[in-house]
Design an enzyme around this catalytic site. Structure first.
Site, PDB file in Angstrom:
ATOM      1  N   LYS A  44       0.859  -1.184   0.000  1.00 51.55           N
ATOM      2  CA  LYS A  44       0.000   0.000   0.000  1.00 51.55           C
ATOM      3  C   LYS A  44       0.883   1.217   0.000  1.00 51.55           C
ATOM      4  CE  LYS A  44      -4.467   0.984   0.519  1.00 51.55           C
ATOM      5  NZ  LYS A  44      -5.570   0.057   0.182  1.00 51.55           N
TER       6      LYS A  44
HETATM    7  N1  GLU Z   1      -7.204   0.057  -3.188  1.00 51.65           N
HETATM    8  C1  GLU Z   1      -7.993  -1.116  -3.435  1.00 51.65           C
HETATM    9  C2  GLU Z   1      -8.016  -1.992  -2.198  1.00 51.65           C
HETATM   10  O1  GLU Z   1      -7.843  -1.522  -1.088  1.00 51.65           O
HETATM   11  C3  GLU Z   1      -7.556  -1.848  -4.694  1.00 51.65           C
HETATM   12  C4  GLU Z   1      -6.148  -2.350  -4.680  1.00 51.65           C
HETATM   13  C5  GLU Z   1      -5.669  -2.910  -6.024  1.00 51.65           C
HETATM   14  O2  GLU Z   1      -6.465  -3.015  -6.943  1.00 51.65           O
HETATM   15  O3  GLU Z   1      -4.492  -3.216  -6.104  1.00 51.65           O
HETATM   16  O4  GLU Z   1      -8.283  -3.152  -2.260  1.00 51.65           O
END
Ligand code: GLU
Length: 411
Positions: free
Chosen positions: A104
């Site tokens: 993240k």
């Molecule tokens: N931000 C989204 C999540 O928390 C998508 C993450 C992604 O597609 O890599 O799952």
């Protein structure tokens, strides 16, 4: 807040590790993030002044595949929040069985204060800081709060300056740049499938169910549209500007059109105004928190009317609230399953990029339905056979798979 986010993530992990009988050493190994990067992002603002922001990328685990997870632009972003969210991604990709690990990132910034060109500059500076640690087979960012397809387009473009054409370096791109059909709706659609799977297992249907949604961004607005299309009644929504309730059911398309024009629901006349946080305790059958983390707490959990909670957001429920819901018999469909539709279609997008072969939207949605159904089967089996909450079941499935992959690879 963000310290709490990490404590909560660790608490859920530790509880699952106990159920799985993992040793202390192995638990520490699985919990510890692989790499944490922090970079300065300085830009020249439109008025000539200098703005300096801090960007983060945390790579939690890659035992099952490249690090994967969104980028959040928000003034609460810090080391601990990003670390907590990176860990959630590791279990999430594992629960739905997509071949990725967890990561993240984010920038500590209030996007409402920056122009489009300042945001582009900021994003490019961030890529300058992290391009060496991301890539289609190492770490693949995606949208999260206050980032979108345009943000991904800037990342794709800036990364290409260093490494050449590599659309698989980010997902959630515009379709014109190799994005997948169905990606924008995917998290909301995944929430719908998750909820339908639970209702099917417990002998109910969505028709006529009264739904309240906190958050009217990508996840909340798509969930509203898709739940309504399946016959549910959206009795309340909320965004930064407050809560909006209408017992007769809100006109979702009208609300979406209003936000497209005015940025928020402020001033929208399609419903009665209530306090934003009151949406969580408004009378409804299904509650979808689809905004920030830590919103369902020991203070308000007792007043939540919903019998089903679909966690569209990451980490919306504190462990204390979770316990209250368990006692009340509320079904909480946990974030690492409920909102996994986004990363699942990110996986489809990445696979299309790697093969340079693109799918019809129908195929994307059908494959998503299949993935969510299979994951639910594994999760429901653990829930019933171990007599644990769906959250613990999801952690048992998610952590268990990462543990086995890690052991197979060796130290
Ligand atoms: N931000 C989204 C999540 O928390 C998508 C993450 C992604 O597609 O890599 O799952």
């Amino acid at each position: 807040m963000s310290k709490d986010a990490l404590e909560n993530a660790n608490f859920y992990f530790d509880s699952a590790a106990k159920i799985l009988g993992l040793s202390h050493d192995v638990s520490v190994q699985l919990k510890t993030p692989h790499r944490q990067v922090k970079v300065e992002c300085t830009i020249q603002k439109d008025d000539g002044t200098i703005g300096t922001y801090v960007g983060y990328r945390v790579q939690h685990d890659n035992a099952r595949g490249p690090f994967k997870g969104g980028l959040r632009y928000h003034y609460e972003v810090d080391d601990q929040e990003v670390t907590a969210l990176a860990q959630l991604m590791t279990w999430k990709t594992s629960v739905v069985g997509v071949p990725f690990g967890g990561g993240k990132g984010g920038i500590n910034v209030d996007t409402s204060k920056l122009s489009e060109s300042e945001l582009s500059q900021l994003t490019r500076k961030f890529v300058d800081g992290i391009y060496e640690v991301i890539g289609p087979t190492t770490d693949i960012p995606a949208p999260d709060m206050y980032t979108n397809a345009q943000t991904m387009a800037w990342i794709f473009d800036q990364y290409a300056k260093y490494r050449g054409y590599a659309p698989g370096v980010v997902t959630g791109k515009p379709v014109e740049l190799g994005g997948s059909l169905g990606r924008a709706a995917a998290t909301g659609r995944g929430c719908l499938f998750a909820c339908q799977n639970l209702l099917e297992a417990t002998g109910g249907t969505l028709a006529g169910k009264r739904v309240a949604i906190q958050g009217f961004g990508n996840v909340g607005s798509w969930a509203a549209r898709l739940f309504a299309a399946e016959g549910a009644k959206i009795v309340g929504v909320a965004d930064l500007s407050g809560g909006y309730v209408n017992e007769a059911g809100i006109d979702v398309e009208d609300a979406i059109a209003y936000v497209a024009q005015h940025r928020t629901l402020a001033g929208w006349s399609g419903a009665d105004r209530i306090d934003g946080s009151a949406i969580l305790v408004t009378d409804c059958d299904i509650l979808i928190p689809a905004a920030l983390g830590g919103v369902l707490t020991k203070e308000n959990a007792g007043d939540v009317a919903a019998k089903v909670i679909v966690e569209g957001a990451n980490g919306p429920t504190t462990p204390q609230a979770d316990e209250i819901f368990a006692k009340k018999g509320v079904h909480v469909i946990p974030d690492i399953y409920a909102n996994a539709g986004g990363v699942t279609v990110s996986y489809f997008e990445w696979a299309q990029n790697m093969q340079h072969f693109y799918w019809e939207e129908e195929k994307v949605n059908e494959e998503l339905r299949r993935v969510m159904k299979n994951a639910f089967g594994a999760l429901w089996h653990e829930t019933k056979s171990r007599n644990i909450s769906m959250r613990m079941a999801a952690y048992v499935v998610g952590v268990g798979r990462v543990h086995r992959a890690t052991a197979l690879r060796g130290v």
